[in-house]
Design a protein around this motif. Structure first.
Motif, short mmCIF file in Angstrom:
data_model
loop_
_atom_site.label_atom_id
_atom_site.label_comp_id
_atom_site.label_asym_id
_atom_site.label_seq_id
_atom_site.Cartn_x
_atom_site.Cartn_y
_atom_site.Cartn_z
N SER A 70 0.91 -1.18 0.16
CA SER A 70 -0.11 0.02 0.13
C SER A 70 0.81 1.14 0.00
CB SER A 70 -0.84 0.11 1.22
OG SER A 70 -1.65 1.21 1.40
N ILE A 71 0.61 2.24 -0.85
CA ILE A 71 1.14 3.32 -1.02
C ILE A 71 0.44 4.58 -0.93
CG2 ILE A 71 2.74 4.91 -2.33
CD1 ILE A 71 3.99 2.37 -3.76
N SER A 72 0.64 5.50 0.13
CA SER A 72 -0.20 6.59 0.42
C SER A 72 0.47 7.74 0.38
CB SER A 72 -1.02 6.19 1.82
OG SER A 72 0.14 6.10 2.93
N ARG A 73 0.10 8.76 0.62
CA ARG A 73 0.95 10.30 0.55
C ARG A 73 0.28 11.33 1.59
NH1 ARG A 73 -1.05 13.43 -5.01
NH2 ARG A 73 -3.41 13.56 -4.13
N ASP A 74 0.99 12.40 2.17
CA ASP A 74 0.64 13.13 2.57
C ASP A 74 1.02 14.37 2.22
OD1 ASP A 74 0.28 15.45 4.76
OD2 ASP A 74 0.74 14.15 6.44
N THR A 75 0.07 15.13 1.31
CA THR A 75 0.64 16.39 0.56
C THR A 75 1.24 17.66 1.35
OG1 THR A 75 -1.71 17.20 0.27
CG2 THR A 75 -0.80 15.42 -1.35
N SER A 76 0.34 17.65 2.48
CA SER A 76 0.86 18.64 3.65
C SER A 76 2.14 18.69 3.84
CB SER A 76 -0.14 18.93 4.54
OG SER A 76 0.20 17.70 5.62
N LYS A 77 2.75 17.41 3.77
CA LYS A 77 4.30 17.38 4.40
C LYS A 77 5.11 16.87 2.96
CE LYS A 77 3.25 15.76 8.93
NZ LYS A 77 3.31 14.41 10.03
N ASN A 78 4.51 16.67 1.89
CA ASN A 78 5.20 16.38 0.70
C ASN A 78 6.04 15.15 0.94
OD1 ASN A 78 5.21 17.41 -2.00
ND2 ASN A 78 7.56 18.04 -1.76
N GLN A 79 5.23 14.03 1.33
CA GLN A 79 5.78 12.65 1.76
C GLN A 79 4.90 11.68 1.16
OE1 GLN A 79 5.47 12.83 6.08
NE2 GLN A 79 7.56 13.41 6.36
N PHE A 80 5.38 10.48 0.63
CA PHE A 80 4.62 9.37 0.33
C PHE A 80 5.34 8.19 1.21
CE2 PHE A 80 7.61 7.42 -2.87
CZ PHE A 80 8.10 8.37 -3.24
N THR A 81 4.46 7.27 1.46
CA THR A 81 4.70 6.22 2.30
C THR A 81 4.53 4.77 1.65
OG1 THR A 81 4.15 7.43 4.26
CG2 THR A 81 4.08 5.11 4.53
N LEU A 82 5.43 3.78 2.17
CA LEU A 82 5.21 2.39 1.80
C LEU A 82 4.90 1.40 2.82
CD1 LEU A 82 5.75 0.13 -0.26
CD2 LEU A 82 8.20 0.13 0.55
N GLN A 83 3.95 0.89 2.65
CA GLN A 83 3.58 -0.47 3.65
C GLN A 83 3.52 -1.64 2.98
OE1 GLN A 83 -0.13 1.27 5.66
NE2 GLN A 83 1.02 1.32 7.46
N LEU A 84 4.36 -2.69 3.54
CA LEU A 84 4.45 -3.93 3.05
C LEU A 84 4.13 -4.80 4.20
CD1 LEU A 84 5.33 -5.66 0.56
CD2 LEU A 84 7.51 -5.74 1.43
N SER A 85 2.99 -5.71 4.08
CA SER A 85 2.67 -6.33 5.06
C SER A 85 3.17 -7.74 4.95
CB SER A 85 1.05 -6.38 5.03
OG SER A 85 0.53 -7.06 4.12
N SER A 86 2.89 -8.52 6.20
CA SER A 86 3.30 -10.08 6.44
C SER A 86 4.51 -9.98 5.48
CB SER A 86 2.26 -10.78 5.49
OG SER A 86 0.74 -10.49 5.85
N VAL A 87 5.55 -9.39 5.93
CA VAL A 87 6.97 -9.75 5.54
C VAL A 87 7.57 -11.03 6.03
CG1 VAL A 87 7.19 -7.05 5.48
CG2 VAL A 87 7.93 -8.36 7.30
N THR A 88 8.72 -11.36 5.15
CA THR A 88 9.39 -12.56 5.27
C THR A 88 10.88 -12.19 5.12
OG1 THR A 88 9.32 -13.42 3.06
CG2 THR A 88 7.42 -13.82 4.44
N PRO A 89 11.72 -12.99 5.56
CA PRO A 89 13.15 -12.77 5.49
C PRO A 89 13.43 -12.06 3.77
CG PRO A 89 13.06 -14.61 6.94
CD PRO A 89 11.61 -14.31 6.47
N GLU A 90 12.73 -12.78 2.87
CA GLU A 90 12.93 -12.59 1.41
C GLU A 90 12.64 -10.97 1.24
OE1 GLU A 90 12.07 -16.94 -0.55
OE2 GLU A 90 10.49 -15.16 -1.01
#
Length: 120
Positions: A70-90
């Motif tokens: 999931s990628i989202s953003r906060d335009t007030s801070k000029n930022q965008f964010t990555l969320q990667l769920s259920s991570v594994t060592p790979e």
């Protein structure tokens, strides 16, 4: 000069969600024509484009990662964010944020990258 800077934890436990933020300066993430992207490079492997968010807020994901990303953003801070769920060592990799031009798919600006290790 556009500058991108990744931030977030360097160690994530398996099954948890990885969350990284990219702070952009010198350019707005609401500017047309650019894919504000997340790209990663696992150890010993090539670069992998994961997904992007564009000026309108629409998102695009690599099909094989779409269910966990999931990628989202906060335009007030000029930022965008990555969320990667259920991570594994790979999912251990250096994660980069980058500005990719939509017409040429040229990644002209990159963050320095941040190492994320998935381990218990």
């Amino acid at each position: 000069q556009v500058l991108l800077q990744e931030s977030g934890p360097g160690l994530v436990k398996p099954s948890q969600t990885l969350s990284l933020t990219c702070t952009v300066s010198g350019g707005s993430i609401t500017t047309n024509s650019y894919f504000w992207s997340w790209i990663r490079q696992p150890p010993g492997k090539g670069l992998e484009w994961m997904g992007a968010i564009i000026y309108s807020g629409n998102t695009y994901y690599k099909p094989s990662l779409k269910s966990r990303t999931s990628i989202s953003r906060d335009t007030s801070k000029n930022q965008f964010t990555l969320q990667l769920s259920s991570v594994t060592p790979e999912d251990t990799a250096v994660y980069y944020c980058a500005r990719v031009e939509g017409t040429t798919w040229y990644a002209g600006y990159w963050g320095q990258g941040t190492q994320v290790t998935v381990s218990s």
